[in-house]
Structure formats: C-alpha cells, structure tokens
Design an enzyme around this catalytic site. Structure first.
Site, PDB file in Angstrom:
ATOM      1  N   HIS A 108       0.853  -1.182   0.000  1.00  0.00           N
ATOM      2  CA  HIS A 108       0.000   0.000   0.000  1.00  0.00           C
ATOM      3  C   HIS A 108       0.894   1.240   0.000  1.00  0.00           C
ATOM      4  O   HIS A 108       1.830   1.322   0.807  1.00  0.00           O
ATOM      5  CB  HIS A 108      -0.894  -0.018   1.242  1.00  0.00           C
ATOM      6  CG  HIS A 108      -1.861   1.123   1.277  1.00  0.00           C
ATOM      7  ND1 HIS A 108      -3.027   1.134   0.548  1.00  0.00           N
ATOM      8  CD2 HIS A 108      -1.821   2.298   1.942  1.00  0.00           C
ATOM      9  CE1 HIS A 108      -3.662   2.274   0.761  1.00  0.00           C
ATOM     10  NE2 HIS A 108      -2.957   3.000   1.599  1.00  0.00           N
ATOM     11  N   VAL A 143     -10.222  -3.506   5.099  1.00  0.00           N
ATOM     12  CA  VAL A 143      -9.540  -2.888   3.956  1.00  0.00           C
ATOM     13  C   VAL A 143      -8.284  -2.167   4.466  1.00  0.00           C
ATOM     14  O   VAL A 143      -8.392  -1.207   5.238  1.00  0.00           O
ATOM     15  CB  VAL A 143     -10.479  -1.885   3.224  1.00  0.00           C
ATOM     16  CG1 VAL A 143      -9.727  -1.186   2.097  1.00  0.00           C
ATOM     17  CG2 VAL A 143     -11.701  -2.603   2.695  1.00  0.00           C
TER      18      VAL A 143
END
Ligand code: GAR
Length: 200
Positions: A108, A143
């Site tokens: 990420h 998430v």
C-alpha cells in the site's frame, strides 16, 4: 521450493521487482502463477515475456465471491504458498482470505493506518503531512487493516506533485515488498496480537 502467486491489475512494477529478486536468488521461492483481472494489464504481458504461467480471470460483472472462487481455484491448482497482491485493485472476500489465512500480502503506497483506500499519494499531499511512505501488510478481512510486516518512510518535498511523490514511494515499495516476501517465505515472522515480530 515455496510457490508465490501474484495478483495484479495494471503496470506490475512491484511484481517485476519481486520477479527480479527471485531470479537473483534473493527470495527463496518461485513465482508459480501471475493472475490478472484485466486482460490488458502490462504486468500480465511482462509475466508472459518472462515465461511465467499467467491467467486472465475477468472480474467484470461477477459477484465478488464468485470471482474470488475462480482465483482461489487457480492458486490452489498451482499449489501456491504465499499470495502477493501487487497493484491488485480489488477487495478480497472473506472466502478468499480464509483460503489463505495469514498467507496473503498487500503493498500500500502510504504509511498505514494513515490514508487507506485509493489515490493515497494525493490524500497525503492534500492533508499536508511531511512524511508518507509505503506499507506491506498481511491481508485480513478489513480494507488495508492487517498486521504490518514492513514500512518505509518517504519525505514529502515542497515541490512534489502526485507523480513525483508516487515515483519516490514506488522505489521504496520495490525494496520492502521483496523483503517482506522473503521474511514470510523463510518463516521468520510470528504474530503477537497485531504485531509481527522476528522469530529469534
Ligand atoms: C502501487 O503503488 C501499489 O502500492 C498500489 O498500486 C500501485 C501498483 O503499481 N496499490 C494500491 O494502491 C492497493 N490499494 P504496480 O502495478 O506498478 O506495482
């Protein structure tokens, strides 16, 4: 030899970095299959050129779990030990996560838990933080919420644009993703609550 399954949706530069480190013997495993939900993903073409097994599995118009069942079936067919999400722009269903518990990694482009979600380099610039970076984490049912394996810090410069910042973060992504893959494949990580600690 431990087997990696790579999932990507686009350019695939993180996949390429992992593939190079596999070739260089810096990651103790092999890439068993590269799967994309986008037929025209550049990363899929790169994988084909490298002579790796590839699969295009369309996601469009499918229910989340129906798509995930197809992907899991292919990963199982190739006897994958560790799944690497490398710019795979889909949220995984609980079915998928339970099929590979603790064995799915994601990269990420921010320092989680700051800036989860999408367009995160822009989020960091707009917020005005002075440092951002990237995170490799184990995927859980939330998430961008799973236990963090590796992070790298990247300063935000006054003249940064989304593009220049994203490029500097990407360099660090390429470095820490392979590091995290190596740690997992070497079974060097143990979990204590949310924390990942190096086994002694
Ligand atoms: C990378 O910056 C990765 O961190 C990001 O997408 C880019 C993919 O680049 N992933 C996410 O935002 C996941 N939510 P790549 O296809 O060149 O590896």
């Amino acid at each position: 030899m431990k087997k990696l399954g790579i999932l990507l949706s686009g350019r695939g530069s993180n996949f390429e970095a992992i593939a190079r480190n596999v070739q260089a013997g810096k990651i103790p495993g092999e890439i068993a299959v590269v799967i994309s939900n986008k037929e025209d993903a550049l990363g899929l073409q790169t994988a084909q050129k490298m002579g790796l097994a590839t699969r295009f599995i369309p996601s469009k118009g499918k229910e989340r779990e129906a798509f995930d069942r197809e992907v899991v079936a292919v990963l199982k067919e190739f006897q994958v030990d560790l799944v690497c999400l490398a710019g795979f722009m889909r949220i995984l269903s609980p079915y998928f996560i339970r099929a590979f518990p603790g064995r799915i990694l994601n990269i990420h482009p921010a320092l989680l838990p700051c800036f989860p979600g999408v367009e995160v380099q822009k989020q960091a610039l707009d917020y005005g933080v002075k440092f951002t970076g990237c995170t490799v984490h184990i995927v859980d049912e939330g998430v961008d919420t799973g236990p963090i394996v590796c992070q790298a810090v990247v300063p935000i410069l006054d003249d940064d644009t989304v593009e220049t910042l994203a490029a500097r973060i990407l360099k660090e992504e390429h470095r820490i993703y392979s590091e995290a893959v190596r740690l997992l494949l070497e079974d060097r990580i143990r979990l204590e609550g949310r924390r990942t600690l190096l086994k002694k």
